[in-house]
Each structure stands twice: as C-alpha cells, then as structure tokens.
Design a protein around this motif. Structure first.
Motif, PDB file in Angstrom:
ATOM      1  N   SER A 111       0.876  -1.202   0.002  1.00  0.00           N
ATOM      2  CA  SER A 111       0.066  -0.095  -0.141  1.00  0.00           C
ATOM      3  C   SER A 111       0.807   1.187   0.022  1.00  0.00           C
ATOM      4  O   SER A 111       1.311   1.299   0.565  1.00  0.00           O
ATOM      5  CB  SER A 111      -1.177   0.233   0.934  1.00  0.00           C
ATOM      6  OG  SER A 111      -1.856   1.792   0.986  1.00  0.00           O
ATOM      7  N   LYS A 113       1.212   5.697  -0.425  1.00  0.00           N
ATOM      8  CA  LYS A 113       0.598   7.061  -0.106  1.00  0.00           C
ATOM      9  C   LYS A 113       1.498   7.854  -0.376  1.00  0.00           C
ATOM     10  O   LYS A 113       2.220   8.209   0.484  1.00  0.00           O
ATOM     11  CB  LYS A 113      -0.342   6.938   2.080  1.00  0.00           C
ATOM     12  CG  LYS A 113      -1.372   6.515   2.223  1.00  0.00           C
ATOM     13  CD  LYS A 113      -1.973   6.016   3.236  1.00  0.00           C
ATOM     14  CE  LYS A 113      -2.768   4.789   3.319  1.00  0.00           C
ATOM     15  NZ  LYS A 113      -3.674   5.380   4.443  1.00  0.00           N
ATOM     16  N   THR A 128      -3.195   6.640  -3.212  1.00  0.00           N
ATOM     17  CA  THR A 128      -3.478   6.209  -2.448  1.00  0.00           C
ATOM     18  C   THR A 128      -3.244   4.675  -3.847  1.00  0.00           C
ATOM     19  O   THR A 128      -4.330   4.662  -4.417  1.00  0.00           O
ATOM     20  CB  THR A 128      -4.211   5.800  -1.480  1.00  0.00           C
ATOM     21  OG1 THR A 128      -4.365   6.506  -0.870  1.00  0.00           O
ATOM     22  CG2 THR A 128      -3.744   3.833  -1.056  1.00  0.00           C
ATOM     23  N   THR A 130      -2.175   0.593  -4.818  1.00  0.00           N
ATOM     24  CA  THR A 130      -1.557  -0.761  -4.577  1.00  0.00           C
ATOM     25  C   THR A 130      -0.819  -1.115  -5.739  1.00  0.00           C
ATOM     26  O   THR A 130      -1.276  -1.296  -6.888  1.00  0.00           O
ATOM     27  CB  THR A 130      -2.510  -1.777  -3.764  1.00  0.00           C
ATOM     28  OG1 THR A 130      -3.243  -1.267  -3.420  1.00  0.00           O
ATOM     29  CG2 THR A 130      -2.536  -3.002  -3.729  1.00  0.00           C
TER      30      THR A 130
END
Length: 138
Positions: A111, A113, A128, A130
């Motif tokens: 993940s 950010k 954000t 992935t």
C-alpha cells in the motif's frame, strides 16, 4: 524473466532516495523540451497527472529493488484514490514522498500513500496506490 517497459522511454524521476525502509522520496524537473509534454494542453503545457502516478511507480520500483533485490518488481494493480490539486509547469520540480506498507491480508501487496509537491511547497497531488510484488527470476 519477463521485462515490462513501464512507459518506456519516459524517465519520470530524476533522483530517488530509497534509504528509508518504509518510504521513498524522489524528484523530477519538468522540462519544456521533453518530447511527451508538447501535446498536453498546447499553449499551456502541464505535466500530465498520469505521469505523476508513473513517477510514484518508478520511485516504488526503485525502493523495491533496493530493499528486496534487483530481481523483484512491483506492478501497479489499483489506484484507490487520486486527487490532482495544482499543475506542474515547465521549470517546476516535482517532489514526491511516499509511505510504503505491506498489505495486511497479502504480504505481496504494497500500500502506497504518496504526496506530490512543487518546489514552492504547493501540493500537486495525493494518492493511494496498491502494487503487487513479483520475484521475476524464472
């Protein structure tokens, strides 16, 4: 081993700092003569938002290679949130900071950010994302 070009030949980061275990920072000088820039809003050239996402991706892949080894890659699998808030114009410098955490359910997911700012401190984007880790030996 399968190679992925990731927007080749786009160089979306000029420098990357991978010293932190949990994050990465990078920068990119936006140049008016970069070949991809002239067609994006003619007469008001801006660095495309998708290229900011690619800048984050190149920084994350550099972080993964530095901390996992050169055989590891990271593929973008999800854009959960993205917000573009200020343009990057020729002459500006994109400054990225991204926090990277392993997925809670799947350790092969990262993940990310990320915050993108100009050299004057104005926030350009927040996102954000992935990424899926992949050992590309084989």
């Amino acid at each position: 081993m399968m190679q992925r070009p990731f927007c080749a030949p786009l160089t979306a980061v000029d420098s990357v700092n991978t010293e932190s275990d949990s994050g990465v920072s990078a920068s990119k000088v936006i140049k008016a003569d970069d070949p991809y820039l002239c067609g994006h809003y003619p007469h008001f050239t801006i660095y495309p938002g998708i290229f900011i996402i690619e800048s984050v991706g190149q920084a994350v892949r550099a972080h993964v290679a530095a901390h996992r080894g050169a055989t590891y890659g990271a593929d973008l699998v999800e854009v959960s949130r993205v917000r573009f808030t200020a343009p990057l114009l020729p002459g500006n410098t994109l400054e990225l900071d991204a926090q990277i955490t392993p997925g809670e359910q799947d350790p092969d997911l990262l993940s990310v950010k990320a915050q993108a700012r100009r050299e004057d401190g104005a926030r350009c984007a927040a996102m954000t994302l992935t990424f899926r880790l992949e050992d590309r030996r084989a």
